[in-house]
Design a protein around this motif. Structure first.
Motif, short mmCIF file in Angstrom:
data_model
loop_
_atom_site.label_atom_id
_atom_site.label_comp_id
_atom_site.label_asym_id
_atom_site.label_seq_id
_atom_site.Cartn_x
_atom_site.Cartn_y
_atom_site.Cartn_z
N HIS A 90 0.83 -1.21 0.00
CA HIS A 90 0.00 0.00 0.00
C HIS A 90 0.86 1.26 0.00
O HIS A 90 0.48 2.27 -0.61
CB HIS A 90 -0.94 -0.01 1.20
N GLU A 91 2.00 1.19 0.65
CA GLU A 91 2.92 2.34 0.62
C GLU A 91 3.47 2.54 -0.78
O GLU A 91 3.64 3.69 -1.23
CB GLU A 91 4.06 2.10 1.62
N MET A 92 3.73 1.45 -1.48
CA MET A 92 4.22 1.54 -2.86
C MET A 92 3.16 2.15 -3.77
O MET A 92 3.47 3.03 -4.60
CB MET A 92 4.61 0.13 -3.35
N ILE A 93 1.91 1.72 -3.62
CA ILE A 93 0.82 2.26 -4.43
C ILE A 93 0.61 3.74 -4.12
O ILE A 93 0.35 4.56 -5.01
CB ILE A 93 -0.48 1.47 -4.20
N LYS A 94 0.77 4.10 -2.85
CA LYS A 94 0.59 5.50 -2.45
C LYS A 94 1.60 6.41 -3.14
O LYS A 94 1.33 7.58 -3.40
CB LYS A 94 0.73 5.62 -0.92
N HIS A 95 2.78 5.86 -3.45
CA HIS A 95 3.82 6.64 -4.12
C HIS A 95 3.79 6.43 -5.64
O HIS A 95 4.80 6.65 -6.33
CB HIS A 95 5.19 6.26 -3.57
N ASP A 96 2.63 6.01 -6.15
CA ASP A 96 2.41 5.89 -7.60
C ASP A 96 3.37 4.91 -8.26
O ASP A 96 3.81 5.11 -9.40
CB ASP A 96 2.52 7.26 -8.29
N LYS A 97 3.67 3.83 -7.56
CA LYS A 97 4.47 2.75 -8.13
C LYS A 97 3.55 1.55 -8.32
O LYS A 97 3.09 0.95 -7.34
CB LYS A 97 5.64 2.38 -7.21
N TYR A 98 3.27 1.23 -9.57
CA TYR A 98 2.26 0.22 -9.86
C TYR A 98 2.84 -1.05 -10.47
O TYR A 98 2.11 -1.85 -11.05
CB TYR A 98 1.20 0.80 -10.82
N CYS A 99 4.14 -1.23 -10.35
CA CYS A 99 4.80 -2.41 -10.92
C CYS A 99 5.44 -3.23 -9.81
O CYS A 99 5.90 -2.68 -8.79
CB CYS A 99 5.86 -2.01 -11.94
N CYS A 100 5.48 -4.52 -10.01
CA CYS A 100 6.15 -5.40 -9.05
C CYS A 100 7.63 -5.05 -8.99
O CYS A 100 8.29 -4.95 -10.03
CB CYS A 100 5.95 -6.86 -9.48
N PRO A 101 8.19 -4.86 -7.80
CA PRO A 101 9.61 -4.53 -7.70
C PRO A 101 10.54 -5.64 -8.17
O PRO A 101 11.72 -5.40 -8.41
CB PRO A 101 9.80 -4.27 -6.19
N ILE A 102 10.00 -6.85 -8.32
CA ILE A 102 10.84 -7.99 -8.71
C ILE A 102 10.82 -8.21 -10.22
O ILE A 102 11.87 -8.32 -10.85
CB ILE A 102 10.38 -9.26 -7.97
N CYS A 103 9.61 -8.26 -10.80
CA CYS A 103 9.51 -8.60 -12.23
C CYS A 103 8.99 -7.44 -13.08
O CYS A 103 8.91 -7.59 -14.31
CB CYS A 103 8.61 -9.81 -12.41
N SER A 104 8.60 -6.33 -12.48
CA SER A 104 8.11 -5.13 -13.17
C SER A 104 6.75 -5.30 -13.82
O SER A 104 6.31 -4.44 -14.59
CB SER A 104 9.12 -4.67 -14.24
N GLN A 105 6.04 -6.37 -13.53
CA GLN A 105 4.69 -6.54 -14.08
C GLN A 105 3.71 -5.65 -13.32
O GLN A 105 3.87 -5.41 -12.13
CB GLN A 105 4.25 -8.00 -13.97
N SER A 106 2.70 -5.15 -14.03
CA SER A 106 1.69 -4.29 -13.39
C SER A 106 0.95 -5.08 -12.32
O SER A 106 0.55 -6.22 -12.54
CB SER A 106 0.71 -3.77 -14.43
N VAL A 107 0.75 -4.44 -11.16
CA VAL A 107 0.12 -5.14 -10.04
C VAL A 107 -1.36 -4.79 -9.90
O VAL A 107 -2.06 -5.40 -9.10
CB VAL A 107 0.86 -4.82 -8.73
N ILE A 108 -1.84 -3.79 -10.65
CA ILE A 108 -3.26 -3.43 -10.63
C ILE A 108 -3.74 -3.27 -12.07
O ILE A 108 -2.94 -3.28 -13.02
CB ILE A 108 -3.51 -2.12 -9.84
#
Length: 307
Positions: free
Chosen positions: A222-240
């Motif tokens: 949720h902290e990642m989404i709050k900072h407008d980061k919508y990709c998985c930190p591991i594989c870079s796939q969109s999480v939403i």
């Protein structure tokens, strides 16, 4: 505090007064050997630290016993209290974690009797924990958590056995709502959170399984989404679901005319969402995957085709 120095160091003392260079070298030698041969101490913790630890109430569990850590022979309320205390030791080489299965002795909080691990005190007969797991050496009075021991995980979980299933490939217990409804990644829970780097498998924090199958802490997600980061930190796939964002980017591209020099320029891209590689027209705003219509792409070198 005196430090034991190896006996062979004293062979140099005869020339200390006559040769200042030797004296300086010996001084350096003694400093090095004192680090290599630290003084023996009976306890890693000072008396004040041990008293403070014993007086503080455990913030992790409610129980009527304490444990003796076999690794340092100290008494703590629980395994997590031990790990937190050792992580604050001044010497980083003294940092260590307690393996739950190694606990052999517990101390009853009612009568202070030290005894082998068991549910009931051998001296006063008090039940030291409403929930007791002999495999994990775990006690807890708060049975509303729904504790249960998972044989496949090898540890105790909370939330009720009926609400979880063990995914063999992912290597952990997941909510039943994810049965046949998640992408399996081998041992996905036996890794560190990509945000805070805490080990996920036995973490006390809630964990989320993303669309790509990778896992991380819920609060980190949720902290990642709050900072407008919508990709998985591991594989870079969109999480939403990013379809609304992609439509807006389409509108921006249509309204933005590229210079004539770049009007027909093409580049090869790799889509982070579908892993497809395609050749598309270059645009300063972004490159759209022709397979899944995602803008979560990156430019790559042209593929080398066999001749």
């Amino acid at each position: 505090m005196l430090t034991t120095v190896p006996s062979y160091a004293f062979v140099f003392f005869y020339s200390l007064k006559s040769n200042s260079l030797v004296a300086r070298r010996l001084s350096l030698f003694l400093r090095v050997t004192s680090r290599c041969h630290p003084p023996y101490t009976q306890s890693l913790f000072s008396v004040d630290a041990r008293c403070r630890v014993s007086m503080e109430k455990c913030k992790h569990y409610r129980r009527r016993c304490r444990i003796r850590a076999p690794c340092c022979n100290e008494i703590f309320d629980c395994r997590h209290c031990h790990n937190e205390a050792t992580s604050m030791l001044r010497n980083p080489f003294d940092h260590h974690e307690l393996v739950r299965y190694d606990v052999k002795q517990v101390i009853c909080s009612v009568c202070d009797t030290e005894q082998p691990v068991a549910r009931v005190c051998t001296n006063c007969g008090v039940n030291m924990g409403e929930y007791f797991c002999k495999e994990c050496k775990f006690y807890d009075d708060d049975i509303d958590k729904g504790q249960f021991h998972c044989d496949d995980c090898g540890i105790c979980r909370v939330g009720g056995r009926e609400n979880f299933f063990h995914c063999k490939k992912c290597g952990s217990c997941y909510s039943v709502c994810l049965r046949n409804n998640h992408l399996c990644v081998e041992n996905s829970m036996r890794h560190h959170c990509p945000i805070c780097y805490e080990y996920l498998f036995d973490s006390l924090k809630d964990t989320i399984v993303m669309k790509c199958g990778h896992t991380m802490h819920c609060e980190c997600y949720h902290e990642m989404i709050k900072h407008d980061k919508y990709c998985c930190p591991i594989c870079s796939q969109s999480v939403i679901d990013m379809s609304i964002i992609w439509n807006r980017i389409d509108e921006e591209i249509e309204a933005t005319i590229m210079p004539e020099d770049y009007l027909y320029k093409k580049v090869w891209i790799l889509c982070n969402d579908c892993n497809d590689t395609t050749e598309v027209f270059f645009h300063i705003i972004g490159q759209k995957c022709s397979h899944c219509s995602s803008f979560n792409t990156r430019t790559i070198a042209p593929p080398v085709f066999p001749q």
